[in-house]
Design an enzyme around this catalytic site. Structure first.
Site, PDB file in Angstrom:
ATOM      1  N   HIS A 102      -4.137   3.506   6.667  1.00  0.00           N
ATOM      2  CA  HIS A 102      -3.391   3.641   5.407  1.00  0.00           C
ATOM      3  C   HIS A 102      -1.990   4.136   5.732  1.00  0.00           C
ATOM      4  O   HIS A 102      -1.797   4.964   6.603  1.00  0.00           O
ATOM      5  CB  HIS A 102      -4.078   4.642   4.470  1.00  0.00           C
ATOM      6  CG  HIS A 102      -3.657   4.479   3.052  1.00  0.00           C
ATOM      7  ND1 HIS A 102      -2.514   5.040   2.562  1.00  0.00           N
ATOM      8  CD2 HIS A 102      -4.196   3.769   2.037  1.00  0.00           C
ATOM      9  CE1 HIS A 102      -2.377   4.711   1.291  1.00  0.00           C
ATOM     10  NE2 HIS A 102      -3.384   3.934   0.948  1.00  0.00           N
TER      11      HIS A 102
ATOM     12  N   ASP B 246     -10.764   0.453   0.284  1.00  0.00           N
ATOM     13  CA  ASP B 246     -11.388  -0.878   0.299  1.00  0.00           C
ATOM     14  C   ASP B 246     -12.634  -0.954   1.169  1.00  0.00           C
ATOM     15  O   ASP B 246     -13.327  -1.964   1.159  1.00  0.00           O
ATOM     16  CB  ASP B 246     -10.367  -1.907   0.781  1.00  0.00           C
ATOM     17  CG  ASP B 246      -9.241  -2.055  -0.226  1.00  0.00           C
ATOM     18  OD1 ASP B 246      -8.091  -1.755   0.128  1.00  0.00           O
ATOM     19  OD2 ASP B 246      -9.535  -2.399  -1.377  1.00  0.00           O
TER      20      ASP B 246
HETATM   21  C1  SDX Z   1      -4.597  -0.502   0.012  1.00  0.00           C
HETATM   22  O1  SDX Z   1      -0.274   1.846  -0.306  1.00  0.00           O
HETATM   23  C2  SDX Z   1      -1.369   2.104  -0.958  1.00  0.00           C
HETATM   24  O2  SDX Z   1      -1.537   3.131  -1.551  1.00  0.00           O
HETATM   25  C3  SDX Z   1      -2.389   0.994  -0.889  1.00  0.00           C
HETATM   26  C4  SDX Z   1      -3.734   1.279  -1.535  1.00  0.00           C
HETATM   27  C5  SDX Z   1      -3.620   1.470  -3.023  1.00  0.00           C
HETATM   28  O3  SDX Z   1      -4.491   2.127  -3.610  1.00  0.00           O
HETATM   29  O4  SDX Z   1      -2.722   0.842  -3.626  1.00  0.00           O
HETATM   30  O5  SDX Z   1      -4.301   2.432  -0.968  1.00  0.00           O
HETATM   31  C6  SDX Z   1      -4.689   0.104  -1.348  1.00  0.00           C
HETATM   32  O6  SDX Z   1      -3.837  -1.412   0.189  1.00  0.00           O
HETATM   33  C7  SDX Z   1      -5.402   0.087   1.120  1.00  0.00           C
HETATM   34  C8  SDX Z   1      -5.141  -0.619   2.505  1.00  0.00           C
HETATM   35  C9  SDX Z   1      -5.986  -1.879   2.566  1.00  0.00           C
HETATM   36  N1  SDX Z   1      -5.623  -2.680   3.743  1.00  0.00           N
HETATM   37  C10 SDX Z   1      -6.470  -2.749   4.789  1.00  0.00           C
HETATM   38  O7  SDX Z   1      -7.532  -2.147   4.867  1.00  0.00           O
HETATM   39  C11 SDX Z   1      -6.004  -3.703   5.893  1.00  0.00           C
HETATM   40  C12 SDX Z   1      -6.214  -3.053   7.260  1.00  0.00           C
HETATM   41  N2  SDX Z   1      -5.263  -1.965   7.394  1.00  0.00           N
HETATM   42  C13 SDX Z   1      -4.006  -2.218   8.007  1.00  0.00           C
HETATM   43  O8  SDX Z   1      -3.523  -3.497   7.987  1.00  0.00           O
HETATM   44  C14 SDX Z   1      -3.000  -1.074   7.940  1.00  0.00           C
HETATM   45  O9  SDX Z   1      -3.674   0.063   8.288  1.00  0.00           O
HETATM   46  C15 SDX Z   1      -2.279  -0.841   6.637  1.00  0.00           C
HETATM   47  C16 SDX Z   1      -1.642  -2.088   6.126  1.00  0.00           C
HETATM   48  C17 SDX Z   1      -3.206  -0.317   5.594  1.00  0.00           C
HETATM   49  C18 SDX Z   1      -1.203   0.206   6.885  1.00  0.00           C
HETATM   50  O10 SDX Z   1      -0.287  -0.389   7.712  1.00  0.00           O
HETATM   51  P1  SDX Z   1       0.932   0.454   8.362  1.00  0.00           P
HETATM   52  O11 SDX Z   1       1.044   1.804   7.765  1.00  0.00           O
HETATM   53  O12 SDX Z   1       2.113  -0.431   8.330  1.00  0.00           O
HETATM   54  O13 SDX Z   1       0.398   0.694   9.838  1.00  0.00           O
HETATM   55  P2  SDX Z   1       0.774  -0.228  11.053  1.00  0.00           P
HETATM   56  O14 SDX Z   1       0.430  -1.648  10.717  1.00  0.00           O
HETATM   57  O15 SDX Z   1       2.164   0.109  11.459  1.00  0.00           O
HETATM   58  O16 SDX Z   1      -0.263   0.271  12.167  1.00  0.00           O
HETATM   59  C19 SDX Z   1       0.003   1.436  12.955  1.00  0.00           C
HETATM   60  C20 SDX Z   1      -0.848   1.249  14.202  1.00  0.00           C
HETATM   61  C21 SDX Z   1      -0.616  -0.112  14.899  1.00  0.00           C
HETATM   62  O17 SDX Z   1      -0.963   0.068  16.263  1.00  0.00           O
HETATM   63  P3  SDX Z   1       0.273   0.374  17.333  1.00  0.00           P
HETATM   64  O18 SDX Z   1       1.292  -0.727  17.142  1.00  0.00           O
HETATM   65  O19 SDX Z   1       0.790   1.743  16.959  1.00  0.00           O
HETATM   66  O20 SDX Z   1      -0.426   0.342  18.697  1.00  0.00           O
HETATM   67  O21 SDX Z   1      -2.240   1.257  13.859  1.00  0.00           O
HETATM   68  C22 SDX Z   1      -2.800  -0.029  14.154  1.00  0.00           C
HETATM   69  C23 SDX Z   1      -1.658  -0.990  14.289  1.00  0.00           C
HETATM   70  O22 SDX Z   1      -2.010  -2.085  15.123  1.00  0.00           O
HETATM   71  N3  SDX Z   1      -3.657  -0.362  12.986  1.00  0.00           N
HETATM   72  C24 SDX Z   1      -4.853  -0.925  13.074  1.00  0.00           C
HETATM   73  C25 SDX Z   1      -5.308  -0.993  11.747  1.00  0.00           C
HETATM   74  N4  SDX Z   1      -4.389  -0.486  10.912  1.00  0.00           N
HETATM   75  C26 SDX Z   1      -3.357  -0.101  11.692  1.00  0.00           C
HETATM   76  N5  SDX Z   1      -5.579  -1.380  14.125  1.00  0.00           N
HETATM   77  C27 SDX Z   1      -6.782  -1.907  13.848  1.00  0.00           C
HETATM   78  N6  SDX Z   1      -7.320  -1.999  12.590  1.00  0.00           N
HETATM   79  C28 SDX Z   1      -6.592  -1.550  11.526  1.00  0.00           C
HETATM   80  N7  SDX Z   1      -7.086  -1.655  10.284  1.00  0.00           N
END
Ligand code: SDX
Length: 436
Positions: free
Chosen positions: A306, A363
């Site tokens: 998140h 989710d």
């Molecule tokens: C919602 O904003 C809100 O409030 C949203 C929400 C709401 O109520 O409105 O809470 C609802 O959208 C919840 C999120 C649902 N999405 C997912 O579950 C999809 C999976 N999650 C990710 O795609 C990600 O964690 C996000 C999109 C939720 C957050 O993305 P960020 O903050 O941009 O984080 P990032 O992509 O920069 O990741 C940081 C690191 C990366 O690794 P490094 O480059 O540092 O090595 O963490 C890794 C990412 O690769 N990473 C994950 C991951 N999420 C982040 N690796 C594996 N699995 C994951 N799910």
């Protein structure tokens, strides 16, 4: 004593005020930055940028706090009542019994949609994505209710909010019925918000769906836990669109489109598909976790991580409890719940997830509960939108009430420098696809 932030550029100091919110969260007010220095800031994904002041929802990502108008979400878990919480978010305080009764009466009264709108469903392909139908039909409300294009009084806003809150259920249910070739079930004025929705989803002309109290309470709590989340992608979209003075229906329709993305509200569908793939593909949670940690795999652990919560998502905790309690009471055992718990246990220990502070988000468990209730997977994000609607309405109105300028971010241009026009004959051959 108020703080200031000083920016030193070419030896010249520029002071900017530091403003502080209710919970002492600080921010540098840079609204005069470009006028005074010629500079803008760049913040890809806006993770460091506040877009507004808001009094609706407070999140503390480090401490896993989520409060609606100051009330912790955990306090809504006993006898959950989504409409009461929706009223709180939209109008700023808990409703009196008269206010609640009047709003509930209006929701009942406004549940039907214009017969002309109903005929639109017939023109959608059966396999049309329900989120596409939802977004277009919510926008279509501005065609059938032109009297609400301009909300120039609290009374008109109240009426529009009630119509939208009530009719989104009918639109969602009719989208489902159309996709299955089933007759539309009209709203029943004797039913409350959630039972009426489930009636429109699951009743047949010869067989009235009776909503079990357990399911009613679980569904109310799911909607409450999705009701608002400050400046998330879809709510920011609603505010962005609303800042041009676009009407409430059009702004919320845009919010639905933003929510559809798999990185946002669409993640609840992606979580179920992920769990099913592990279950049917006979992958172990360990094998899947290896994929999720391998950037080259392109696999993410959906429902994890998140932008704001870096400790735990309080909603995921409550939803995990609902899943554990509801399924046995419904006499259901879902192997996907066991897989989800297995993934969570591994992630909570695994350095990759711990170092990146990746925890289950809203989710991760919601789909398992919706599946136990009988909601089909392609309707999960529609349910998220129904829950988030009061938050969108509240933010649209909060912004509409303040003298807000149209949202218009700047950029850093990285394209061609000054370039002259070349007439067609002088352009030579088409560059090969591989050429830049
Ligand atoms: C919602 O904003 C809100 O409030 C949203 C929400 C709401 O109520 O409105 O809470 C609802 O959208 C919840 C999120 C649902 N999405 C997912 O579950 C999809 C999976 N999650 C990710 O795609 C990600 O964690 C996000 C999109 C939720 C957050 O993305 P960020 O903050 O941009 O984080 P990032 O992509 O920069 O990741 C940081 C690191 C990366 O690794 P490094 O480059 O540092 O090595 O963490 C890794 C990412 O690769 N990473 C994950 C991951 N999420 C982040 N690796 C594996 N699995 C994951 N799910």
């Amino acid at each position: 004593m108020s703080q200031i932030a000083t920016l030193i550029l070419d030896g010249e100091s520029h002071d900017f005020p530091v403003i502080v919110g209710t919970e002492n969260e600080p921010a540098i007010d840079i609204s005069t930055l470009r006028a005074r220095t010629g500079l803008i800031t760049l913040d890809q994904g806006l993770g460091n940028t506040g877009s507004c002041r808001s009094a609706i929802t407070y999140i503390d990502g480090e401490r896993g706090i989520l409060r609606y108008r100051g009330i912790p979400i955990e306090q809504f878990a006993n006898g959950p009542n989504f409409i009461e919480v929706a009223w709180l978010l939209i109008f700023g305080r808990l409703p009196t019994s008269d206010e609640y009764a009047g709003f509930a009466r209006e929701l009942t009264h406004q549940a039907n949609i214009d017969e002309g709108m109903k005929h639109h469903f017939d023109s959608f392909p059966r396999k049309a994505a329900p989120m596409a139908i939802l977004s277009s039909m919510v926008n279509a409300l501005s065609c059938f209710h032109p009297e609400f294009l301009e909300l120039d009084s609290p009374e008109k806003f109240w009426a529009a909010a009630a119509r939208l809150m009530s009719k989104i259920r009918t639109i969602a249910a009719f989208a489902y019925r159309h996709s299955r070739g089933l007759p539309y079930m009209y709203p029943d004025p004797n039913l409350k918000y959630v039972p009426n929705f489930l009636h429109m989803m699951f009743s047949m002309p010869y067989d009235h769906f009776i909503c079990d109290e357990l399911v009613r309470d679980a569904f109310n709590l799911i909607l409450i836990l999705h009701a608002d989340h400050e400046q998330n992608c879809s709510t920011s979209t609603v505010r962005m669109v609303g800042s041009s003075r676009a009407n409430l229906f059009a702004s919320c329709s845009a919010g639905i489109s933003a929510l559809w993305g798999p990185l946002h509200g669409g993640a609840n569908v992606a979580v179920l598909e992920m769990l099913q793939k592990i279950h049917e593909g006979h992958l172990t949670p360990q094998e899947y976790m290896r994929l999720a940690k391998d950037k080259a795999s392109g696999v993410r652990l959906m429902g994890f991580g998140h932008r704001v919560y870096k400790n735990f998502d309080p909603r995921a905790k409550l939803l995990g409890q609902i899943a554990e309690e509801l399924l046995p009471k419904l006499g259901k055992k879902d192997p996907l719940l066991d897989i989800a718990r297995g993934l969570e246990a591994i992630a909570l220990e695994d350095p990759y997830f711990v170092e990146r502070k990746l925890y289950p988000n809203v989710d991760f468990y919601s789909g398992i509960i919706l599946r136990a209730i009988g909601i089909p997977v392609n309707m999960f994000t529609v349910i998220f939108a129904m829950g988030r609607l009061p938050g969108w309405i509240a933010h649209w109105w909060e912004q509409n009430q303040s003298e807000t300028r149209i949202a218009r971010p700047r950029q850093i241009y990285t394209g061609n420098g000054l370039t002259d026009y070349t007439p067609m004959p002088g352009r030579g051959r088409t560059p090969a696809a591989t050429e830049g």
